[in-house]
Design a protein around this motif. Sequence first.
Motif, short mmCIF file in Angstrom:
data_model
loop_
_atom_site.label_atom_id
_atom_site.label_comp_id
_atom_site.label_asym_id
_atom_site.label_seq_id
_atom_site.Cartn_x
_atom_site.Cartn_y
_atom_site.Cartn_z
N ARG A 61 14.53 -39.40 -60.44
CA ARG A 61 14.51 -38.88 -59.12
C ARG A 61 16.03 -38.85 -58.65
N ARG A 103 19.20 -35.78 -58.53
CA ARG A 103 20.02 -35.47 -57.36
C ARG A 103 21.34 -34.89 -57.59
N TYR A 148 11.88 -33.52 -64.15
CA TYR A 148 11.59 -34.16 -62.68
C TYR A 148 10.39 -33.27 -62.13
N LEU A 186 6.35 -34.41 -61.58
CA LEU A 186 5.96 -34.30 -59.93
C LEU A 186 4.40 -33.71 -60.04
N GLU A 198 8.81 -31.34 -51.73
CA GLU A 198 9.73 -31.94 -52.98
C GLU A 198 9.75 -30.99 -54.11
#
Length: 647
Positions: free
Chosen positions: A136, A140, A155, A159, A196
């Motif tokens: 995570r 970014r 990512y 999830l 998210e």
Amino acid sequence: TSQQGCDPFAQTQRSKLQHRRARINQQINKEMRMRAGAENLFRATSNHKVKETVALELSYVNSNLQLLKEELEELNSSMDVYQNDSESISVPMIPLGLKETKELDLLVPLKDFISQHYGEEGVLFEKEIKEFMELRQAMRTPSRNEAGLELLMEYYNQLYFLDSRFFPPTKTLGVFFHWYDSLTGVPSHQRALAFEKGSVLFNLGALHTQIGARQDRASLPGLNQAIDAFQKAAGAFNYLKENFSNAPSLDMSVASLTMLVRLMVAQVQECVFEKMTLLRAQNDFLARLQLAQEAARVKDVYSLVHQTMSQPHVKDYVPFSWTTMVHVKSEHFKALSHYFAAIALCDCPAPSDAELVEQEKAFLQFHVTMPEGPSLRVLLQDPEERRKLGKAHLKKAIMKHEEAMRIHGLCKILRKMDILQEVLSFAHKRSLSKYSEIDHEEDFFETGEAPDIHPKTHQKPEIKSPNFSQVKVTDLFHRLGPLSVFSAKNKWYPARRVHLMRGENGFGFTLRGDSPVLIAGVIPGGCAAEAGLKEGDYIISVNGKDCKWSKHAEVVQLLKSTGKEGVDIGVITLQGSECPKAVDRKAAVMSSGSGMLKSNKENSRKSLMNSKSASTLLVWSKKSKRSKKSTYSGVPFTAVGDNEAMY
């Protein structure tokens, strides 16, 4: 190997932009609070002196707000950060900044969930949790290339597993996901994992726009890459719009996403026009007609974007420089369509008899309405008639060039963009010099009104949806057991340890399936029944060896290799599986909810992914219906089917 983002400390220009955005936004919020307070005081007081002081403060706060908003506007137009360094002049494209997010510490919530829900020691899963948090952290700051896109995809796919393992349909983990709006820097937060997921998807689209904007579009490979990037950006925003709803931030609202999809499609169409100018022999009559039609098509799509940006919910949100840029481009390309029509008529020789048929056919579908004057055949063969119509097209082109330059001049930020200024004035001068070249002093006729050009493209933009399967990921929490059973939405009773001795007729149960192996039937009065094993129990260990992932044959082998001392079997019983209908089980596997996201499409994608792990279950329930050899009724999984055996 865990993927890396850019080094967060080596702050690139764009992450500096993001931080400045967030900072300005905090200041704006502070000024807004001050303004609200001052306005209340102004209304409440009757003291003249106080009223004057407050009025002065209000004007100060308002001018401050104006300046802050202008500063934010300027940041959102920092297109140069994302443009390429090539010498050649390409019109700038509009890229999007990435959404920023706050750090998230999942260590305690996930460890607690593992011990409460899965009955395992949370501390034994620290490595996996940290690996997830590192992933995570890396996503970014993705690098602006294929590796950065893969990192976001990885990512996003991870999830899916996090959702299935730790987010039951009825409750949340209690952590908040914080994300900032990509244009205004306004923070939003939600407990739903869908927020998210949606934000990561948005960043996938935004990263594509940045990759598209930095291509060198003076070359064919660069153009093709830009087209691909903008098509994929459109696909990501479109997927987000169709599959996620009720987003808490404006950049992910339906109105904004519709605008972004259209903007990306327009940028693709502009690249297609540039591609045509590179590929076509420009001195050919038909090629010039095609360019004029391509330009008219670009004008159309930018007009649509401009309309979309002027809608009530989008207008105050989209940077003024974007709206202006899009408006400028729609006028600029309209001018170009008339310019290319004019040079097709004035710079190309009259057709030979052989060429006439083809040219007449092309010209027939060229204008939106037929030009006044002689028939097309006469017009094409008469240089003077061609000059007249060409002059009318140039007159319109010049008017549109001037309009584009006027609109461009209204926006302070665009005025600083030299490249755009250069492109507009170059095109304007080119049309002017052509006009003076074909304008005769003895022209006494009034130049007529040239009809508009019919838009047509040779390459329709595609909206390319994200292909999530291109980045393969393995479930980080694989050790918790197969997802078909060990998921957040299933509940089971605490694991039981059962000691079994082998009787004359074996253990007295039938087994079915793999990973985990299921006790499909228990023979009344047999060893298994006396030891307390029940149908529907899953075998999770044999003599202390973990069997959650074991295949049928492996479990049978372990059972068979036990001697007189018997065997210890660990089993779990799913709650609600004591006597469910097989159909309900199927429904339980297929359903899945997700907070903010109550949209069936995203869920159906989830259940598709789910059904891979759940396929064994679905097959069983079908089998038990088919089988004629059912030994008991009313209880699921009792039929001795093809892949069952008695032990």
